[in-house]
Design an enzyme around this catalytic site. Structure first.
Site, PDB file in Angstrom:
ATOM      1  N   HIS A   1     129.353  70.723  -8.446  1.00  0.00           N
ATOM      2  CA  HIS A   1     130.963  70.009  -8.135  1.00  0.00           C
ATOM      3  C   HIS A   1     130.716  68.927  -7.483  1.00  0.00           C
ATOM      4  O   HIS A   1     129.877  68.564  -6.418  1.00  0.00           O
ATOM      5  CB  HIS A   1     131.597  71.242  -7.525  1.00  0.00           C
ATOM      6  CG  HIS A   1     133.246  70.816  -7.472  1.00  0.00           C
ATOM      7  ND1 HIS A   1     133.842  70.007  -6.335  1.00  0.00           N
ATOM      8  CD2 HIS A   1     134.382  71.315  -8.207  1.00  0.00           C
ATOM      9  CE1 HIS A   1     134.993  69.867  -6.420  1.00  0.00           C
ATOM     10  NE2 HIS A   1     135.364  70.891  -7.523  1.00  0.00           N
TER      11      HIS A   1
ATOM     12  N   ASP B   1     126.762  76.515  -2.150  1.00  0.00           N
ATOM     13  CA  ASP B   1     127.933  76.106  -2.366  1.00  0.00           C
ATOM     14  C   ASP B   1     128.551  77.348  -3.002  1.00  0.00           C
ATOM     15  O   ASP B   1     128.386  77.666  -4.009  1.00  0.00           O
ATOM     16  CB  ASP B   1     128.181  74.950  -3.139  1.00  0.00           C
ATOM     17  CG  ASP B   1     129.595  74.706  -3.729  1.00  0.00           C
ATOM     18  OD1 ASP B   1     130.505  75.505  -3.185  1.00  0.00           O
ATOM     19  OD2 ASP B   1     130.017  73.788  -4.331  1.00  0.00           O
TER      20      ASP B   1
ATOM     21  N   GLN C   1     132.322  79.306  -6.036  1.00  0.00           N
ATOM     22  CA  GLN C   1     132.734  80.200  -7.065  1.00  0.00           C
ATOM     23  C   GLN C   1     132.179  81.410  -6.987  1.00  0.00           C
ATOM     24  O   GLN C   1     131.970  82.131  -7.964  1.00  0.00           O
ATOM     25  CB  GLN C   1     132.263  79.319  -8.544  1.00  0.00           C
ATOM     26  CG  GLN C   1     133.208  78.163  -8.820  1.00  0.00           C
ATOM     27  CD  GLN C   1     134.461  78.215  -9.118  1.00  0.00           C
ATOM     28  OE1 GLN C   1     134.943  79.249  -9.467  1.00  0.00           O
ATOM     29  NE2 GLN C   1     135.264  77.293  -8.969  1.00  0.00           N
TER      30      GLN C   1
ATOM     31  N   LYS D   1     140.403  80.234  -3.608  1.00  0.00           N
ATOM     32  CA  LYS D   1     139.758  80.812  -4.780  1.00  0.00           C
ATOM     33  C   LYS D   1     139.414  82.114  -4.903  1.00  0.00           C
ATOM     34  O   LYS D   1     138.733  82.656  -5.639  1.00  0.00           O
ATOM     35  CB  LYS D   1     138.209  79.832  -5.339  1.00  0.00           C
ATOM     36  CG  LYS D   1     138.511  78.399  -5.396  1.00  0.00           C
ATOM     37  CD  LYS D   1     137.333  77.789  -5.945  1.00  0.00           C
ATOM     38  CE  LYS D   1     137.452  76.137  -5.743  1.00  0.00           C
ATOM     39  NZ  LYS D   1     137.932  75.652  -6.861  1.00  0.00           N
TER      40      LYS D   1
ATOM     41  N   CYS E   1     135.435  68.155 -12.341  1.00  0.00           N
ATOM     42  CA  CYS E   1     134.985  67.408 -10.701  1.00  0.00           C
ATOM     43  C   CYS E   1     133.580  67.840 -11.082  1.00  0.00           C
ATOM     44  O   CYS E   1     132.819  67.983 -10.035  1.00  0.00           O
ATOM     45  CB  CYS E   1     135.471  68.244  -9.690  1.00  0.00           C
ATOM     46  SG  CYS E   1     137.056  67.864  -9.389  1.00  0.00           S
TER      47      CYS E   1
HETATM   48  N1  PLP Z   1     132.393  73.681  -5.374  1.00  0.00           N
HETATM   49  C1  PLP Z   1     132.637  74.311  -6.493  1.00  0.00           C
HETATM   50  C2  PLP Z   1     131.595  74.954  -7.028  1.00  0.00           C
HETATM   51  C3  PLP Z   1     133.953  74.249  -7.015  1.00  0.00           C
HETATM   52  O1  PLP Z   1     134.341  75.104  -8.174  1.00  0.00           O
HETATM   53  C4  PLP Z   1     134.859  73.604  -6.219  1.00  0.00           C
HETATM   54  C5  PLP Z   1     136.352  73.692  -6.541  1.00  0.00           C
HETATM   55  O2  PLP Z   1     136.599  73.810  -7.710  1.00  0.00           O
HETATM   56  C6  PLP Z   1     134.686  73.152  -4.810  1.00  0.00           C
HETATM   57  C7  PLP Z   1     133.377  73.005  -4.353  1.00  0.00           C
HETATM   58  C8  PLP Z   1     135.582  72.543  -3.810  1.00  0.00           C
HETATM   59  O3  PLP Z   1     136.691  73.495  -3.552  1.00  0.00           O
HETATM   60  P1  PLP Z   1     138.130  73.118  -2.848  1.00  0.00           P
HETATM   61  O4  PLP Z   1     138.558  72.010  -3.504  1.00  0.00           O
HETATM   62  O5  PLP Z   1     138.634  74.352  -2.505  1.00  0.00           O
HETATM   63  O6  PLP Z   1     137.567  72.630  -1.434  1.00  0.00           O
END
Ligand code: PLP
Length: 406
Positions: free
Chosen positions: A123, A200, A203, A226, A364
């Site tokens: 992401h 990260d 998910q 999430k 993203c």
């Molecule tokens: N990392 C992953 C794998 C994600 O799917 C997301 C959001 O979709 C993020 C990071 C960023 O999360 P946030 O927008 O809640 O900070």
């Protein structure tokens, strides 16, 4: 234990509404999950009984709010099995957590000529902070590829590792492909070379039991929203030995010990990384969300979501012209696909008119889209409140989209 889905659905007020005169079907859980009543009530309770700024007051409300906030930190520590509450830093989400590590780790450990490894499936939140930090510090970002199923190539990782590597930053679960990465193996490999690993977990935490001590990762970042908790909440877990060494990310109130005209000393962990008034209401909601997840059981959640994924994959596979992106055997409960020549956006619009929320676009993850040579996908991402009947509705909506657009 199997989950009682009907009872669970009753806990989520937002699910009981009509969209375009059809019952809402919410398949955009990878973007954000819905909130159970318990979480909404926790926020309300906080404002009706406990609201006050924390850590600074001797009066009753401030002490009460502080205790509740620190209790939530303990709950999160237990939830991911961190060693100490010092390792749990509250943030406003995975993005802020990842920026925190990239910025502070970069300042402390990254010199010109060093290397950081990430992957093509990241992401933007776990890609751009590393890319920019490397550009600023004259370091190189190495990008690990994937195979045709959307799995990381661990042989390539072995080749990328060298004496210049300072950190590996990869996702636990891909938000596009659904792949659950072999993160324990990656950590083991990296640690053989003395290299720390950031995961990260945006998910990961909502779908899988996470034990940071068992994974032995050095950092684990995730968002509250999430995992059924409020927007604007998140966690950066880091091993204490690193957090002690890293410089603060933001400066101001709360993160200081003493301030003089010419210098400042910093607070102890975890407060060193929590500048300013935090999102106390959100943290109260997060505590409630964790209690809810624990009551259902992360193993039960994972088992039910796997059944949903299997069913959806089977049903979708029967649609002519469908192409999946992400076919790893070890996957979280989401499907990304393109239907023939239909642009994902056009498909998404028609599916929406059937009352079904799916996400379309690059999710993203533009480097991944470039790698796959596609403009985007349609993504249906499932939560434990979704049902097989809702999947059937999605299949019907896709047939309709096909009939209208081809
Ligand atoms: N990392 C992953 C794998 C994600 O799917 C997301 C959001 O979709 C993020 C990071 C960023 O999360 P946030 O927008 O809640 O900070």
């Amino acid at each position: 234990m199997s989950l009682n889905i009907e009872q669970i659905r009753a806990d989520f007020p937002i699910l009981h509404q009509q969209i375009y005169r059809r019952p809402l079907i919410y398949f955009d859980n990878a973007a954000s999950t819905q909130k159970p009543r318990l979480v909404i009530d926790a926020i309300r309770h906080y404002y009706e009984h406990d609201n006050c700024n924390i850590h600074r007051g001797v009066h009753y409300l401030s002490v009460k709010a502080t205790e509740a906030y620190e209790e939530a930190r303990k709950e999160i520590q237990r939830f991911i099995n961190a060693k100490s509450t010092h390792e749990i830093i509250f943030t406003k989400g995975a993005t802020e957590s990842l920026n925190l590590v990239a910025s502070s780790f970069g300042k402390r450990y990254i010199q010109r000529g060093d290397e950081v490894i990430t992957s093509i499936m990241e992401h933007h939140s776990n890609f751009v902070p590393w890319q920019q930090m490397c550009l600023e510090r004259g370091a190189t970002l190495r990008v690990l590829g994937i195979n045709e199923h959307g799995e990381l190539d661990l042989d390539e990782l072995k080749d990328l590792l060298n004496e210049k590597t300072r950190l590996i930053a990869v996702t636990h679960v891909s938000n596009v492909l659904g792949t659950i990465n072999p993160v324990k193996e990656i950590v083991g490999l990296a640690h053989q070379h003395g290299i720390p690993v950031l995961l990260d977990g945006a998910q990961g935490v909502s779908h899988l039991p996470v034990d940071v001590q068992d994974l032995d990762c050095d950092f684990y970042c995730f968002s509250g929203h999430k995992m059924y908790a409020p927007m604007g909440t998140g966690v950066m877990y880091g091993k204490e030995k690193y957090l002690e060494e890293l410089p603060p990310y933001q400066l101001g109130g709360e993160m200081i010990k003493d301030v003089y005209l010419d210098h400042t000393t910093f607070n102890e962990l975890p407060f060193k990384f929590e500048a300013g008034t935090p999102n106390v209401e959100g943290v109260m909601g997060m505590k409630a969300a964790i209690a809810y997840l624990q009551q259902l059981g992360m193993d039960n959640i994972a088992a039910y979501e796997e059944r949903l994924l299997k069913y959806a994959t089977e049903q979708l596979s029967a649609i002519e012209g469908i192409k999946f992106y992400g076919t790893a055997p070890h996957k979280a409960s989401l499907v990304s696909f393109i239907i023939g020549d239909i642009h994902p956006y056009d498909a998404g619009m028609i599916i929406d008119k059937m009352g079904i929320a799916v996400r379309t676009g690059h999710h993203c993850a533009m480097p991944l889209m470039d790698f796959l040579k596609i403009p985007g996908t349609v993504r249906a991402s499932f939560a434990f409140y979704n049902t097989m009947e809702e999947v059937d509705q999605l299949i019907a909506a896709i047939h309709k989209a096909k009939a209208m657009l081809t």
